[in-house]
Scaffold this motif. Structure first.
Motif, short mmCIF file in Angstrom:
data_model
loop_
_atom_site.label_atom_id
_atom_site.label_comp_id
_atom_site.label_asym_id
_atom_site.label_seq_id
_atom_site.Cartn_x
_atom_site.Cartn_y
_atom_site.Cartn_z
N THR A 1 -1.66 15.47 -9.20
CA THR A 1 -2.77 15.38 -8.24
C THR A 1 -3.46 16.73 -8.14
O THR A 1 -2.87 17.79 -8.43
CB THR A 1 -2.25 14.96 -6.85
OG1 THR A 1 -1.27 15.92 -6.41
CG2 THR A 1 -1.62 13.58 -6.91
N PRO B 1 1.53 12.44 -3.96
CA PRO B 1 2.10 11.09 -3.87
C PRO B 1 3.61 11.13 -3.70
O PRO B 1 4.28 12.10 -4.07
CB PRO B 1 1.70 10.44 -5.19
CG PRO B 1 1.51 11.57 -6.12
CD PRO B 1 0.98 12.71 -5.30
N ASP C 1 1.31 -1.06 2.80
CA ASP C 1 1.08 0.31 2.37
C ASP C 1 1.70 0.52 0.98
O ASP C 1 2.91 0.66 0.84
CB ASP C 1 1.71 1.27 3.38
CG ASP C 1 1.47 2.74 3.01
OD1 ASP C 1 0.75 2.98 2.02
OD2 ASP C 1 2.03 3.62 3.69
N ARG C 2 0.86 0.58 -0.05
CA ARG C 2 1.36 0.72 -1.42
C ARG C 2 1.56 2.18 -1.83
O ARG C 2 1.99 2.46 -2.94
CB ARG C 2 0.39 0.04 -2.40
CG ARG C 2 0.19 -1.45 -2.15
CD ARG C 2 1.25 -2.30 -2.85
NE ARG C 2 2.59 -2.13 -2.40
CZ ARG C 2 3.14 -2.74 -1.32
NH1 ARG C 2 2.42 -3.55 -0.58
NH2 ARG C 2 4.39 -2.54 -0.99
N THR C 3 1.27 3.14 -0.92
CA THR C 3 1.48 4.55 -1.26
C THR C 3 2.96 4.91 -1.28
O THR C 3 3.32 5.98 -1.77
CB THR C 3 0.77 5.46 -0.25
OG1 THR C 3 1.35 5.28 1.06
CG2 THR C 3 -0.73 5.18 -0.21
N GLN C 4 3.80 4.03 -0.78
CA GLN C 4 5.24 4.30 -0.75
C GLN C 4 5.97 3.68 -1.95
O GLN C 4 7.19 3.78 -2.06
CB GLN C 4 5.85 3.76 0.55
CG GLN C 4 5.15 4.22 1.81
CD GLN C 4 5.19 5.74 1.96
OE1 GLN C 4 6.23 6.33 2.24
NE2 GLN C 4 4.04 6.37 1.74
#
Length: 739
Positions: free
Chosen positions: A264, A271, A380-383
């Motif tokens: 990133t 992430p 929440d798909r960031t996890q």
């Protein structure tokens, strides 16, 4: 009187030859005029040859093709045995019984009471399969041996060939390569370390790639190779590793599944990522791993935490995968995540094979890894993260085997043979060898359906301790084993005394009293020790003829037949005599088709350096045709001197087959073949009259009454005197008359 026809015949011979040549020329010219030319007979192949496939590295079945052989009725025998044997017949005892084949025109491809058979084509070609054991310390290499069938190859070597066999290279061991990244997510310019683990451990080099671009390499130390880089651009990178072994003959190359490294931009949110320890070499039956998370959303308020579990990589493609707990094993709920976004969770009982939503998953055949995702169905798909793991390649433990050995009878007589069966349990492919104590008496018998049977006729007299060893075709699948010994007793062959007819009474012809009288000495309790021919014994008792010998009044020990109770007479002055022995030796093979019987054996000494073995011989050829030969001179013996004191002896004297013996032997050997050496002892006793075997060419045949000779001489003198007187009287009368 001079022959009148000889000159005429001689004179006309050249003319006849000239006429024949002229006739041949005229015929050739006529044929050429008619457009007919002579066609040469097809040339024979340079010689018999056998071509063979490579043997599988662990042993196995191969195809043999032959060409250049003679398609005769006898055909050929083909056998497989250790490299270095002198030939098919001379090495018959070492050939693999189950892989010995009779190949001849008209044969079927199968098994007969005489063993395996296969057809030979009219052009002398054939194709057969044989099973060759794996190489061992005792037999590292094998060869194919051929010879003319039914014993004919002992004298006719035209079909002999020896073809070495070659094993295929041992395939390299399979390797597995697992790749892990630490961390899985970094900011631009930060370093990431890639670790590749080779299983089983092997020396070599690992190359790390993104697509086709090489990122770098690392040398394997122990079982791992690492590479660190900080040059990855912002974005997601799919990275793989490939292993190149230092010894490609011992280990195979391998490639890892891909792992993802996310980079990133500086200042952008980092992430979530996890590190799994250990990530490779996990116990397939159940492992414990520690999962350490970074940059996850802290819990509190509406944040429900994350689930951590192990599942197949394909699980992420399932509908509502994050809502289906049955896709994963060892699932743990991380309820508390600190403000720094870090957590640690332990998972236990992680197995290589498990059930994923009703489907059995094997992580040795498809990739598996550690998943994280927001708990309680959060959107929440960031996890969400996925980190691959790898299990250790388990060492293969071969199955233990049990070997047993049995005999067809508890005892046998010397030379008669006994069937020995070896059984391996559970059934496994491989070979067995049979031992008498520490001596191998049958080597590398190929197991069929877990069993091997052979006939052994070479056991010596006494209590024999028989055992066997098993060599598996695949040592990684089955373990070697040794059979518990069994006792088999070999007894001496019974001695049957066969009375011999007394020598006929010889009515002596009167001889002149001035000539010497021939006197011989009696022979009694004579002994004879002779093995006939070792290659023939091996042929009979081996896996080809599958026969034996029966003894009557004869013993067998240490490769020699023993005759005793011999009797006869011997002329010590001229070294001539004969000793006759009772008893017989009968050889049978090929289910009785082959038959050879020696009986009424005698040793006839004809001089200080020569003798003859005389015998009655009954034999059958392999076509079953029988013939009988009575009192033939079977073999000649070279001696090294005549009688010494009160005994005539010979020790290992050379023996040669005669022409008559070769005929009686049914063509097994040619005249002039060296047979086994012979030893005999002829004790000399009291004086006896000479007979046809002991008489000198100048001496009387002996034993007649000489007392009548003076009377006969006197009578002859009187007859002579009377004749003279009569002549003189006739002459006187004629003179008076003339006067």
């Amino acid at each position: 009187m001079r022959s009148l026809s000889s000159p005429s015949t001689a004179a006309h011979a050249p003319a006849k030859r000239r006429g024949a040549r002229l006739l041949a020329a005229l015929v050739a010219t006529a044929l050429a005029t008619l457009g007919v030319t002579a066609v040469a007979a097809p040339a024979h192949a340079a010689g018999p040859t056998v071509s063979a496939q490579e043997i599988p590295a662990a042993g196995g079945t191969i195809t043999l093709t032959g060409s250049g052989f003679t398609p005769s009725t006898q055909g050929i025998y083909l056998g497989v045995g250790p490299t270095g044997l002198p030939g098919f017949y001379l090495g018959a005892s070492s050939l693999i019984t189950s892989e010995t084949i009779w190949i001849a025109p008209g044969n079927v491809d199968g098994t007969s009471p005489s063993g395996r058979t296969a057809p030979m084509n009219a052009d002398g070609t054939f194709s057969v399969t044989v099973t060759v054991p794996a190489a061992s310390a005792s037999t590292p290499t094998y060869a194919v041996y051929t010879s003319k069938g039914h014993g004919q190859g002992m004298s006719d070597t035209s079909q002999n060939s020896i073809t070495p066999l070659v094993y295929a290279p041992v395939p390299p061991a399979t390797t597995a390569l697992a790749l892990a990244t630490s961390p899985a997510s970094v900011t631009d310019g930060s370093a990431v370390t890639l670790t590749a683990t080779v299983s089983p451990a092997a020396a070599g080099t690992v190359t790390f790639r993104e697509g086709s671009a090489t990122l770098g390499t690392g040398t394997v130390s122990g079982s791992t190779a690492t590479f660190s880089t900080s040059g990855l651009a912002v974005g997601a990178h799919s990275i793989t590793a490939s292993f190149a072994p230092a010894d490609s003959t011992a280990f195979a190359a391998s490639t890892s599944p891909a792992v993802t490294v996310t980079v990133t931009a500086v200042g952008a949110p980092t992430p979530a990522s996890v590190t799994v320890s250990p990530a490779t070499g996990l116990d397939p039956s159940g492992a414990s791993i520690t999962v350490t998370g970074e940059n996850f959303a802290p819990t509190g308020g509406a944040v429900p935490g994350v689930y951590v579990g192990v599942g197949p990589k394909s699980a992420a493609g399932e509908p509502s995968w994050n809502l289906t707990a049955s896709l994963f094993q060892g699932v743990a709920w991380v309820r508390t995540i600190g403000a720094d976004g870090a957590f640690t969770s332990s998972l236990t009982g992680i197995a290589q094979v498990f059930t994923s939503n009703g489907r059995q998953v094997d992580c040795s055949t498809e990739e598996c890894g550690v998943y994280t995702f927001a708990a309680h169905g959060s959107a929440d798909r960031t996890q969400d993260t996925y980190t691959p793991i790898a299990f250790a390649v388990p060492a293969v433990t071969p199955v233990a085997t049990t070997l047993s050995i049995t005999t067809s009878s508890a005892s046998s007589t010397a030379g008669s043979g006994v069937d020995v069966t070896v059984t391996v349990s559970p059934k496994a492919d491989g070979t067995v060898s049979i031992l008498d104590g520490s001596t191998v008496v049958a080597r590398n018998l190929v197991l069929r359906d877990g069993k091997a049977t052979t006939r052994i006729s070479t056991l010596q007299q006494g209590a024999r301790s028989l055992t066997a060893t098993f060599t598996p075709a695949d040592p990684s699948a089955f373990a070697a084993s040794t059979a518990a010994p069994v006792t088999h007793t070999v007894t001496a062959s019974p001695i049957v005394t066969v009375p011999t007819a007394p020598d006929p009474v010889v009515v002596a012809t009167p001889v002149a009293p001035a000539e010497p009288v021939c006197v011989a000495r009696s022979i009694s309790d004579a002994t004879l020790s002779w093995g006939l021919k070792s290659s023939f014994r091996n042929y009979i008792s081996g896996g080809i003829a599958k026969g034996s010998w029966n003894l009557s009044g004869v013993t067998y020990a240490d490769g020699k037949y023993g005759w005793s109770n011999g009797s006869g007479s011997y002329n010590t002055a001229d070294d001539k005599g004969i000793a006759r022995f009772p008893g017989s030796v009968a050889f049978t093979g090929h289910n009785g088709v082959l038959n050879l019987v020696l009986s009424n054996v005698a040793v006839k000494v004809t001089g200080p350096n020569t003798a003859t073995i005389v015998a009655d011989v009954h034999s059958t050829d392999m076509g079953g045709a029988a013939s009988d030969h009575s009192g033939i001179a079977f073999a000649s013996v070279a001696l090294s001197g005549g009688a010494s004191g009160s005994r005539v002896t010979a020790t290992d004297a050379p023996v040669t087959l005669t022409a008559a013996g070769a005929t009686a032997f049914a063509g097994f050997y040619e005249a002039g073949t060296a047979l086994d050496p012979v030893s005999f002892s002829l004790p000399l006793g009291a004086s006896v009259p000479c007979d046809s075997a002991t008489a000198s060419t100048l001496a009387t045949t002996g034993g007649g009454d000489a007392g009548g000779w003076p009377l006969l001489g006197g009578l002859m003198v009187l007859v002579g005197v009377a004749a003279v007187v009569a002549v003189r009287r006739r002459a006187s009368s004629q003179a008076v008359a003339q006067a």
